[in-house]
Design a protein around this motif. Structure first.
Motif, PDB file in Angstrom:
ATOM      1  N   TYR A 125       0.848  -0.944  -0.095  1.00 34.23           N
ATOM      2  CA  TYR A 125       0.301  -0.109   0.081  1.00 34.23           C
ATOM      3  C   TYR A 125       1.023   1.230   0.008  1.00 34.23           C
ATOM      4  CZ  TYR A 125      -4.265  -2.492   1.322  1.00 34.23           C
ATOM      5  OH  TYR A 125      -5.707  -3.890   0.935  1.00 34.23           O
ATOM      6  N   TYR A 126       2.129   0.988   0.756  1.00 34.99           N
ATOM      7  CA  TYR A 126       3.039   2.328   0.695  1.00 34.99           C
ATOM      8  C   TYR A 126       3.928   1.931  -0.453  1.00 34.99           C
ATOM      9  CZ  TYR A 126       6.359   5.506   2.786  1.00 34.99           C
ATOM     10  OH  TYR A 126       7.174   6.547   2.920  1.00 34.99           O
ATOM     11  N   ILE A 127       4.036   1.743  -0.914  1.00 33.90           N
ATOM     12  CA  ILE A 127       5.159   1.695  -2.186  1.00 33.90           C
ATOM     13  C   ILE A 127       4.140   2.095  -3.577  1.00 33.90           C
ATOM     14  CG2 ILE A 127       5.313  -0.035  -4.655  1.00 33.90           C
ATOM     15  CD1 ILE A 127       6.465  -1.624  -1.969  1.00 33.90           C
ATOM     16  N   GLY A 128       2.113   1.601  -3.062  1.00 28.04           N
ATOM     17  CA  GLY A 128       1.537   2.604  -4.108  1.00 28.04           C
ATOM     18  C   GLY A 128       1.082   3.944  -4.121  1.00 28.04           C
ATOM     19  N   LEU A 129       1.013   3.836  -2.049  1.00 23.40           N
ATOM     20  CA  LEU A 129       1.108   5.776  -2.544  1.00 23.40           C
ATOM     21  C   LEU A 129       2.647   6.446  -2.714  1.00 23.40           C
ATOM     22  CD1 LEU A 129      -0.388   7.761  -0.848  1.00 23.40           C
ATOM     23  CD2 LEU A 129       1.020   7.161   1.351  1.00 23.40           C
ATOM     24  N   GLY A 134       4.604  10.363  -6.536  1.00 23.11           N
ATOM     25  CA  GLY A 134       5.820  10.139  -7.529  1.00 23.11           C
ATOM     26  C   GLY A 134       5.177  11.102  -8.459  1.00 23.11           C
ATOM     27  N   TYR A 135       4.412  10.666  -8.892  1.00 25.45           N
ATOM     28  CA  TYR A 135       3.396  10.951  -9.952  1.00 25.45           C
ATOM     29  C   TYR A 135       2.858  12.180 -10.469  1.00 25.45           C
ATOM     30  CZ  TYR A 135       0.090  11.585 -13.425  1.00 25.45           C
ATOM     31  OH  TYR A 135      -1.077  11.999 -14.687  1.00 25.45           O
ATOM     32  N   PHE A 136       1.836  12.195  -9.185  1.00 22.89           N
ATOM     33  CA  PHE A 136       1.353  14.127  -9.293  1.00 22.89           C
ATOM     34  C   PHE A 136       2.849  14.796  -8.679  1.00 22.89           C
ATOM     35  CE2 PHE A 136      -1.997  10.988  -8.377  1.00 22.89           C
ATOM     36  CZ  PHE A 136      -3.184  11.828  -9.430  1.00 22.89           C
ATOM     37  N   LEU A 315      -6.265   8.120 -16.123  1.00 27.99           N
ATOM     38  CA  LEU A 315      -6.081   6.997 -16.518  1.00 27.99           C
ATOM     39  C   LEU A 315      -4.991   6.922 -16.126  1.00 27.99           C
ATOM     40  CD1 LEU A 315      -6.410   4.458 -19.093  1.00 27.99           C
ATOM     41  CD2 LEU A 315      -5.547   6.346 -20.499  1.00 27.99           C
ATOM     42  N   ALA A 316      -3.927   7.756 -15.923  1.00 31.47           N
ATOM     43  CA  ALA A 316      -2.374   7.133 -15.311  1.00 31.47           C
ATOM     44  C   ALA A 316      -2.133   6.171 -13.841  1.00 31.47           C
ATOM     45  CB  ALA A 316      -1.952   8.554 -15.360  1.00 31.47           C
ATOM     46  N   VAL A 317      -3.849   6.836 -12.873  1.00 32.25           N
ATOM     47  CA  VAL A 317      -4.170   6.108 -11.945  1.00 32.25           C
ATOM     48  C   VAL A 317      -4.152   5.578 -11.784  1.00 32.25           C
ATOM     49  CG1 VAL A 317      -5.519   6.999 -10.085  1.00 32.25           C
ATOM     50  CG2 VAL A 317      -4.140   8.893 -10.395  1.00 32.25           C
ATOM     51  N   CYS A 318      -5.430   5.166 -12.792  1.00 30.70           N
ATOM     52  CA  CYS A 318      -5.950   3.451 -13.164  1.00 30.70           C
ATOM     53  C   CYS A 318      -4.652   2.152 -13.308  1.00 30.70           C
ATOM     54  CB  CYS A 318      -6.375   3.527 -13.980  1.00 30.70           C
ATOM     55  SG  CYS A 318      -8.670   4.295 -12.981  1.00 30.70           S
ATOM     56  N   PHE A 322      -3.438  -0.356 -11.534  1.00 33.89           N
ATOM     57  CA  PHE A 322      -3.608  -1.655 -12.355  1.00 33.89           C
ATOM     58  C   PHE A 322      -2.390  -2.919 -12.208  1.00 33.89           C
ATOM     59  CE2 PHE A 322      -2.466  -4.277 -15.814  1.00 33.89           C
ATOM     60  CZ  PHE A 322      -3.889  -5.678 -16.117  1.00 33.89           C
ATOM     61  N   MET A 323      -0.894  -1.346 -11.711  1.00 32.79           N
ATOM     62  CA  MET A 323       0.462  -2.416 -12.409  1.00 32.79           C
ATOM     63  C   MET A 323       0.693  -3.543 -10.901  1.00 32.79           C
ATOM     64  SD  MET A 323       2.423  -0.111 -14.527  1.00 32.79           S
ATOM     65  CE  MET A 323       2.360   1.492 -13.793  1.00 32.79           C
ATOM     66  N   LEU A 324       0.165  -2.452  -9.948  1.00 34.91           N
ATOM     67  CA  LEU A 324       0.274  -2.508  -8.760  1.00 34.91           C
ATOM     68  C   LEU A 324      -0.636  -4.304  -8.380  1.00 34.91           C
ATOM     69  CD1 LEU A 324       0.147   0.165  -6.627  1.00 34.91           C
ATOM     70  CD2 LEU A 324       2.199  -0.927  -6.666  1.00 34.91           C
ATOM     71  N   THR A 325      -1.815  -4.223  -8.546  1.00 36.88           N
ATOM     72  CA  THR A 325      -2.313  -6.087  -8.397  1.00 36.88           C
ATOM     73  C   THR A 325      -2.030  -6.729  -9.367  1.00 36.88           C
ATOM     74  OG1 THR A 325      -3.988  -4.815 -10.358  1.00 36.88           O
ATOM     75  CG2 THR A 325      -4.738  -3.941  -8.030  1.00 36.88           C
TER      76      THR A 325
END
Length: 327
Positions: A125-129, A134-136, A315-318, A322-325
């Motif tokens: 979860y933290y890696i996803g955060l 990083g993206y934003f 789209l970028a967030v999705c 998706f990559m994390l799942t």
């Protein structure tokens, strides 16, 4: 990396010369600079791995990044406090403090996960955060860097019109923020030998006694401008309409025309995007804004940019989720 960075920089320069009022240029410029910077860091490390100076430089570079992020978060907290003191206790004035708190909270979470017992789910979860942050952060840094760069571009033609964008009134009075735009517009008018027509643009808000355009015109008349040199656009309710409705006035006065618009310095780049969308051949000129106000103002502009291109960011967030799942 150096080759990629140089190619991206060449593409940026080519597109910039064709049309500079695009948000995509900010991403190109930031990515090209990042690629070149990574190559420089690699070059220093690979050629000075046994050299004390090289190691010191690398440690300094990598040490400054987290220190800079922490300093940025603390600065935003103090800026939020200053905004409340100078601009009043309103929710909008808490923006910089809220962002600073988020930045420091993410850093604090990172320290906690580093020292705590490894848990695959919570660490994921933290890696996803971190990926989303990083993206934003990339979008924000790209926008901010290019907005500042764009602001310092000089107008290289004589305009037929000077469009001054409205902002909120206090009853029927021009507040300091709008006054700075009007004063800058007058300076540009004098700079071009009083030849351009000035268009004051802004409709009437629900808490305003008159339209912004009317109050702006009265301000300019009180400063000594001639009535025949001021045109009013008093129907617009946002920046895009400022540009679109003012363009119609310009087209009626002169079929082929060039113009500049005046707004506060933090708003120049985003307003220029709206000018392009309205098919208005127009460059921006920025008036000065109090320094303490700039962090909050740039953050609001950044949110405005996100909203303008919201479906790309969704789209970028999705894709990140998706990559994390699937990992």
């Amino acid at each position: 990396m150096l080759v990629i960075g140089c190619i991206l920089l060449v593409i940026f320069l080519f597109l910039f010369l064709k049309e500079k009022r695009r948000i995509s240029l900010s991403y190109l410029l930031t990515t090209s600079i990042a690629c070149i910077a990574i190559w420089i860091i690699y070059f220093i490390g690979s050629n000075n791995s046994s050299n004390i100076i090289g190691i010191t430089l690398l440690l300094l570079i990598f040490g400054l990044i987290p220190l800079g992020v922490i300093s940025f978060g603390i600065y935003l907290l103090f800026n939020g406090k200053l905004m409340l003191q100078k601009e009043g206790k309103r929710l909008a004035n808490l923006l910089s403090a809220a962002v600073g708190l988020v930045v420091l909270s993410i850093i604090g979470m990172g320290i906690y996960f580093f020292v705590s017992t490894y848990n695959p789910r919570t660490h994921m979860y933290y890696i996803g955060l971190l990926l989303l942050t990083g993206y934003f952060s990339f979008i924000f840094v790209s926008y901010l860097f290019y907005a500042i760069f764009y602001h310092f571009q000089k107008v290289k033609y004589t305009p037929d019109f000077i469009l001054i964008l409205g902002s909120g009134l206090i009853g029927d009075k021009v507040p300091p923020l709008l006054a700075s735009r009007l004063d800058k517009g007058m300076n540009e008018y004098i700079k071009y030998d009083r030849k351009p027509k000035i268009i004051v643009s802004g409709g009437q808000g629900p808490d305003e006694l008159v339209s912004e355009a009317f109050a702006m015109k009265q301000y300019l008349l009180a400063k000594g401008m001639k009535d025949q040199d001021i045109l009013m656009e008093d129907k617009s309710t946002n920046t895009f309409q400022n540009m679109l409705f003012s363009k119609r006035i310009m087209d009626n006065v002169k079929q082929e025309h060039k113009s500049i618009f005046v707004t506060n310095n933090y708003h120049v780049f985003r307003a220029s995007i709206y000018a392009r969308m309205a098919e208005l051949k127009c460059e921006g000129v920025g008036s000065q804004t109090a320094r303490y106000y700039l962090p909050s103002a740039f953050l609001r502009e950044y949110i405005g940019i996100l909203v303008m291109y919201k479906w790309w960011h969704v789209l970028a967030v999705c894709l990140i989720i998706f990559m994390l799942t699937i990992v």
